[in-house]
Design a protein around this motif. Structure first.
Motif, short mmCIF file in Angstrom:
data_model
loop_
_atom_site.label_atom_id
_atom_site.label_comp_id
_atom_site.label_asym_id
_atom_site.label_seq_id
_atom_site.Cartn_x
_atom_site.Cartn_y
_atom_site.Cartn_z
N ALA A 10 0.83 -1.21 0.00
CA ALA A 10 0.00 0.00 0.00
C ALA A 10 0.86 1.25 0.00
O ALA A 10 1.95 1.27 0.57
CB ALA A 10 -0.90 0.01 1.22
N ALA A 29 -0.46 4.12 1.17
CA ALA A 29 -0.88 4.84 2.38
C ALA A 29 -1.91 4.02 3.13
O ALA A 29 -2.38 2.99 2.64
CB ALA A 29 -1.47 6.19 1.99
N GLU A 30 -2.27 4.47 4.31
CA GLU A 30 -3.36 3.87 5.07
C GLU A 30 -4.24 4.99 5.60
O GLU A 30 -3.80 6.14 5.71
CB GLU A 30 -2.84 2.99 6.20
CG GLU A 30 -2.00 3.70 7.22
CD GLU A 30 -1.44 2.76 8.26
OE1 GLU A 30 -1.60 3.05 9.45
OE2 GLU A 30 -0.83 1.74 7.89
N VAL A 31 -5.47 4.68 5.93
CA VAL A 31 -6.40 5.69 6.41
C VAL A 31 -5.95 6.14 7.80
O VAL A 31 -5.83 5.33 8.72
CB VAL A 31 -7.84 5.14 6.48
CG1 VAL A 31 -8.78 6.17 7.09
CG2 VAL A 31 -8.32 4.73 5.10
N GLY A 32 -5.71 7.43 7.93
CA GLY A 32 -5.37 8.00 9.22
C GLY A 32 -6.60 8.52 9.93
O GLY A 32 -6.75 8.36 11.14
N PRO A 63 -10.01 3.44 12.13
CA PRO A 63 -9.46 4.76 11.82
C PRO A 63 -10.13 5.84 12.68
O PRO A 63 -11.26 5.69 13.14
CB PRO A 63 -9.83 4.98 10.35
CG PRO A 63 -10.09 3.61 9.81
CD PRO A 63 -10.63 2.82 10.97
#
Length: 119
Positions: A2, A4-7, A46
């Motif tokens: 990935a 990015a990841e959901v912050g 998240p």
């Protein structure tokens, strides 16, 4: 891999603290306030964040002229029990008449649509 990841998922609203309190009670999270920003922290999920938006106009649902832009799907064990609880917290029903479906649509106190979905 990935990128990015959901912050956080961030919602504009007229009163960030009030809307954060609503979702903290629905999701069982804790509220953390900063200057112009309020977060709801739920373990394993998240962050749900709220920011003040001057001149905020809630989405209209359903409306082909006005996009809802996004909505939250919240998974629940018992639709009827969850419905009673979110209505008591200030949610408004948008599409709840068809009780044979596995989801029901509501608006939070600031007008954002969200669904309760049977798991």
């Amino acid at each position: 891999m990935a990128i990015a990841e959901v912050g956080a998922v961030v919602l504009d609203c007229p009163d960030p603290r009030a809307l954060a309190d609503f979702y903290a009670r629905v999701l069982g999270g804790s509220v953390e306030e900063q200057e112009d920003w309020v977060d709801v922290k739920v373990p394993g999920a998240p962050t749900l964040s709220f920011q003040a938006a001057p001149g905020y106009v809630p989405p209209q649902w359903p409306s082909p002229e006005h996009s809802q832009q996004f909505h939250l799907d919240l998974t629940v064990e018992d639709l009827d029990a969850a419905e009673k609880e979110v209505l008591a917290l200030g949610a408004k029903p948008l599409e709840t008449e068809d009780r044979s479906r596995t989801f029901r649509v509501y608006a939070d106190p600031a007008g954002h649509p969200f669904c309760l979905c049977a798991c």
